[in-house]
Write an enzyme that holds these catalytic residues in place. Sequence first.
Site, PDB file in Angstrom:
ATOM      1  N   ASN A  11      21.373  34.277  44.837  1.00  0.00           N
ATOM      2  CA  ASN A  11      22.075  33.387  45.762  1.00  0.00           C
ATOM      3  C   ASN A  11      21.108  32.288  46.183  1.00  0.00           C
ATOM      4  O   ASN A  11      20.188  32.522  46.960  1.00  0.00           O
ATOM      5  CB  ASN A  11      22.562  34.177  46.979  1.00  0.00           C
ATOM      6  CG  ASN A  11      23.246  33.281  48.007  1.00  0.00           C
ATOM      7  OD1 ASN A  11      23.612  32.139  47.721  1.00  0.00           O
ATOM      8  ND2 ASN A  11      23.434  33.804  49.219  1.00  0.00           N
ATOM      9  N   LYS A  13      21.774  29.691  47.941  1.00  0.00           N
ATOM     10  CA  LYS A  13      22.122  29.100  49.238  1.00  0.00           C
ATOM     11  C   LYS A  13      22.072  27.571  49.131  1.00  0.00           C
ATOM     12  O   LYS A  13      22.510  27.018  48.123  1.00  0.00           O
ATOM     13  CB  LYS A  13      21.221  29.659  50.339  1.00  0.00           C
ATOM     14  CG  LYS A  13      21.238  31.191  50.352  1.00  0.00           C
ATOM     15  CD  LYS A  13      20.515  31.787  51.517  1.00  0.00           C
ATOM     16  CE  LYS A  13      20.560  33.308  51.445  1.00  0.00           C
ATOM     17  NZ  LYS A  13      19.937  33.972  52.608  1.00  0.00           N
ATOM     18  N   HIS A  97      29.422  36.518  53.338  1.00  0.00           N
ATOM     19  CA  HIS A  97      27.979  36.578  53.589  1.00  0.00           C
ATOM     20  C   HIS A  97      27.725  36.478  55.090  1.00  0.00           C
ATOM     21  O   HIS A  97      28.442  35.792  55.820  1.00  0.00           O
ATOM     22  CB  HIS A  97      27.265  35.443  52.851  1.00  0.00           C
ATOM     23  CG  HIS A  97      25.788  35.601  52.787  1.00  0.00           C
ATOM     24  ND1 HIS A  97      24.955  35.306  53.846  1.00  0.00           N
ATOM     25  CD2 HIS A  97      24.973  36.055  51.788  1.00  0.00           C
ATOM     26  CE1 HIS A  97      23.709  35.555  53.499  1.00  0.00           C
ATOM     27  NE2 HIS A  97      23.689  36.013  52.252  1.00  0.00           N
ATOM     28  N   GLU A  99      25.680  34.872  56.763  1.00  0.00           N
ATOM     29  CA  GLU A  99      25.486  33.502  57.253  1.00  0.00           C
ATOM     30  C   GLU A  99      26.819  32.812  57.473  1.00  0.00           C
ATOM     31  O   GLU A  99      26.934  31.934  58.342  1.00  0.00           O
ATOM     32  CB  GLU A  99      24.610  32.732  56.264  1.00  0.00           C
ATOM     33  CG  GLU A  99      23.176  33.247  56.262  1.00  0.00           C
ATOM     34  CD  GLU A  99      22.376  32.886  55.016  1.00  0.00           C
ATOM     35  OE1 GLU A  99      21.217  33.340  54.924  1.00  0.00           O
ATOM     36  OE2 GLU A  99      22.910  32.176  54.140  1.00  0.00           O
ATOM     37  N   GLU A 167      23.815  43.866  52.851  1.00  0.00           N
ATOM     38  CA  GLU A 167      22.681  43.037  53.273  1.00  0.00           C
ATOM     39  C   GLU A 167      22.447  43.205  54.769  1.00  0.00           C
ATOM     40  O   GLU A 167      23.166  42.611  55.577  1.00  0.00           O
ATOM     41  CB  GLU A 167      22.948  41.563  52.969  1.00  0.00           C
ATOM     42  CG  GLU A 167      22.926  41.206  51.505  1.00  0.00           C
ATOM     43  CD  GLU A 167      22.756  39.716  51.298  1.00  0.00           C
ATOM     44  OE1 GLU A 167      21.804  39.309  50.618  1.00  0.00           O
ATOM     45  OE2 GLU A 167      23.555  38.945  51.841  1.00  0.00           O
ATOM     46  N   GLY A 173      15.683  37.130  54.303  1.00  0.00           N
ATOM     47  CA  GLY A 173      14.709  36.054  54.421  1.00  0.00           C
ATOM     48  C   GLY A 173      13.570  36.321  55.374  1.00  0.00           C
ATOM     49  O   GLY A 173      12.766  35.426  55.650  1.00  0.00           O
ATOM     50  N   SER A 212      15.544  40.413  51.293  1.00  0.00           N
ATOM     51  CA  SER A 212      14.118  40.375  50.960  1.00  0.00           C
ATOM     52  C   SER A 212      13.776  41.212  49.731  1.00  0.00           C
ATOM     53  O   SER A 212      12.728  41.863  49.664  1.00  0.00           O
ATOM     54  CB  SER A 212      13.269  40.807  52.165  1.00  0.00           C
ATOM     55  OG  SER A 212      13.406  39.881  53.229  1.00  0.00           O
TER      56      SER A 212
END
Length: 260
Positions: A11, A13, A97, A99, A167, A173, A212
């Site tokens: 991904n 992003k 996701h 986000e 996730e 991240g 990560s």
Amino acid sequence: MKQSVKLIVGNWKMNGEAGGLAEFETLAATLIENPTRVDVAICPPATLIERLVRIGEPAAIAIGGQDCHAEPKGAFTGSISGELLLEAGCEFVIVGHSERRQACGETDGIVADKVAGALRAGLTPIICVGETRDQRQAGDAVAVVRRQIMGSLVDALTGQDWALAYEPVWAIGTGLTPTLEQIAEIHSAARAAMVERLGEGGRKAPILYGGSVNPGNARDILAVPEVGGALVGGASLKAADFLAIIRAAEPAVVAAGGQG
């Protein structure tokens, strides 16, 4: 998507640009020269989809979108439908996701509508779930993931290709990852919820781990029961790192005459 092998998805992003294309070209050239026995996909920004489709096809790298609208078309400025992604050459699409859930306020119901839209368009949806740090510290991680699964899946997934991606929000991240035992606990609970929601339709879909993932931890994570692959963020932007994760996912070869 082959049931017997791992699925490794990158991904990108809102990253990529020209440098990303060069890294992708290196990845594709390497996989053409030395093919993998792993299903590989990249989800780039929409502006790069058609270029990556052309580069990735000879290397058997599938391309996906990072999100889609629930409707096939209409007055939805800034959105992209599953049908448009398919027309551009996509095979996959990420939905739900964290986000999107956090920054855009997407509820389980909105995610379910997008899953239905992806299936209608003929795309393989990758449905994301995961808890925040506060939810994990409160002991609610399993309950949160279960609730998201029950609310985000749709009946139409039965008999279709799709994947779930766990996730943990606090690991995305940050360089932090759950313990292998924590990953195993959530993936086991996720599988149970998938089967509860869809019956046999929830038994075969792979459950990816994301958060990560890197060349140093990929092999151990991918060996955890019910981990059917990985959803990779930053490491997917670098050909060498992403390739190392792909190689870590490849099934072991049993020596001739050995027992397996």
